[in-house]
Design an enzyme around this catalytic site. Structure first.
Site, short mmCIF file in Angstrom:
data_model
loop_
_atom_site.label_atom_id
_atom_site.label_comp_id
_atom_site.label_asym_id
_atom_site.label_seq_id
_atom_site.Cartn_x
_atom_site.Cartn_y
_atom_site.Cartn_z
N SER A 1 -44.09 6.80 -32.75
CA SER A 1 -43.87 6.98 -34.18
C SER A 1 -42.72 7.94 -34.48
O SER A 1 -42.21 7.97 -35.61
CB SER A 1 -45.15 7.48 -34.87
OG SER A 1 -45.65 8.63 -34.22
N ASP B 1 -50.52 16.91 -41.20
CA ASP B 1 -49.62 16.31 -40.22
C ASP B 1 -48.46 17.25 -39.94
O ASP B 1 -47.51 17.35 -40.71
CB ASP B 1 -49.11 14.96 -40.73
CG ASP B 1 -48.22 14.25 -39.73
OD1 ASP B 1 -48.00 14.79 -38.64
OD2 ASP B 1 -47.74 13.14 -40.05
N HIS C 1 -45.18 14.57 -37.40
CA HIS C 1 -44.08 13.75 -37.89
C HIS C 1 -43.21 14.56 -38.86
O HIS C 1 -43.46 15.75 -39.07
CB HIS C 1 -44.63 12.50 -38.57
CG HIS C 1 -45.48 11.67 -37.66
ND1 HIS C 1 -46.86 11.73 -37.66
CD2 HIS C 1 -45.14 10.79 -36.70
CE1 HIS C 1 -47.34 10.91 -36.73
NE2 HIS C 1 -46.33 10.33 -36.14
#
Length: 363
Positions: A119, A340, A343
């Protein structure tokens, strides 16, 4: 007699030069990391520098880019601050060229570029698509999202940006015992052939355990393991990838990059604030060093790259990304519940990764 001696001396020096060139033939994965402290041929280490406030940023408006996934679209999902968008990377010894999407498309007209990995590759792929789109907003595009292969085509230039999702680079195969991470198998590489540029990435999934782990067993040759040291496994898997590149890539036709190890910011003790994580962080760390130093995975990557015969350019984004504790989605993600700190928001830090990729191609 004197002329003969000089001729023999010249012949000896020529033979010595050829020998030294052959001896160093496998030494060129490199841009800056392998010879840390030395300068590149152009006198600039692109990855040594600091973050500076820059009102000309960001490169694009998230609302105007059709390629951003909800998990990276921080402004859309409520992030109230915008200062994190206003920082540019300033190398100590030079200025980065400003990204020019139209120039990039012209140079790579008719070419195929593929991001391969997890990702974080998705993060960088969407960033580049947005940066190019902002430069040529009226250019016709074709956009297809599938697993494992997605792509954006800029039709007017016949430039295709591919994304091939494979978090470990090596294969997960189905055996009688269940899903097996095969450290020596890389059949997925068949999809990577024929590209004009390859940008690889892997690391984050190697640390996943429990329900987030994608496999039941690890295979290393004829041996099957319920688990093993993840750094050992990463080294073995990355070595299989390196052997694939050495066996399958023609450097005269394909440029190969490795994205580098993208850091996380779940542990504030890494930057001397033990009670914090990325939540609520509003600005980068000052200076050019990260208190906790480089993650162990970076040393493994450097070691494997140093054994390769074919040239691979390391986008050494680890330290400059470690300084950006402010640049994660945190709780402002449209797909990830919780916090998160893995990312990155778009627009944001991956745009700098792509600016460095652009610089590596044009400088």
């Amino acid at each position: 007699m004197g002329f003969r001696c000089k001729s023999l001396l010249c012949l000896f020096l020529l033979v010595l030069l050829v020998f030294l060139q052959k001896a160093s033939a496998g030494q060129h994965y490199y841009n800056v990391t392998r010879f840390r402290g030395r300068k590149q041929e152009n006198g600039c280490n692109l990855f040594q520098g600091k973050w500076v406030f820059d009102p000309s940023y960001p490169f694009y408006d998230s609302s105007g880019c059709p390629f951003i996934d909800p998990e990276f679209d921080c402004l859309k999902y409520g992030r109230p601050d915008k200062q994190y968008l206003k920082y540019s990377w300033k190398p100590d010894a030079c200025d980065l060229p400003r990204f020019d999407g139209a120039s990039f498309l012209a140079k790579w007209r008719g070419k195929k570029i593929m991001f391969v990995g997890d990702s974080l590759s998705l993060n960088m792929w969407e960033s580049l698509a947005c940066m190019i789109h902002a430069s040529v907003p009226n250019s016709k595009t074709t956009y297809v999202r599938k697993d494992p292969l997605s792509f954006v085509i800029f039709e007017d230039y016949a430039v295709t940006l591919y994304l091939y999702r494979t978090p470990y680079l090596v294969d997960i195969v189905r055996e009688s015992v269940g899903a097996v991470l095969n450290l020596g198998s890389i059949n997925g590489g068949n999809a990577w052939k024929g590209m004009d540029m390859l940008v690889f990435n892997s690391w984050h999934w190697w640390t996943h355990k429990g329900k987030s782990q994608a496999w039941d067993y690890i295979r290393d040759g004829s041996e099957l393991y319920k688990d093993m040291d993840r750094f050992v496994a990463f080294n073995k898997g990355l070595t299989t990838w390196a052997n694939w590149v050495d066996s399958n890539v023609d450097p005269t036709k394909t440029k190969v990059f490795f994205q580098g190890i993208s850091p996380t910011h779940y542990e504030g003790r890494e930057w001397n604030q033990p009670k914090k994580n990325c939540y609520g962080e509003l600005e980068p760390l000052s200076g050019s060093t990260y208190p906790a130093g480089a993650p162990p995975a970076a040393a493994i990557l450097n070691k494997v790259l140093g054994t390769m015969k074919k040239p691979v350019y390391l986008l050494d984004i680890t330290t400059l990304s470690q300084l950006r504790k402010d640049a994660h989605p945190s709780t402002y993600s449209g797909e990830h519940s919780g916090n998160d700190c893995s990312h990155w928001c778009l627009p944001g830090l991956p745009d700098t990764w792509n600016q460095l990729l652009y610089a590596a191609l044009v400088m």
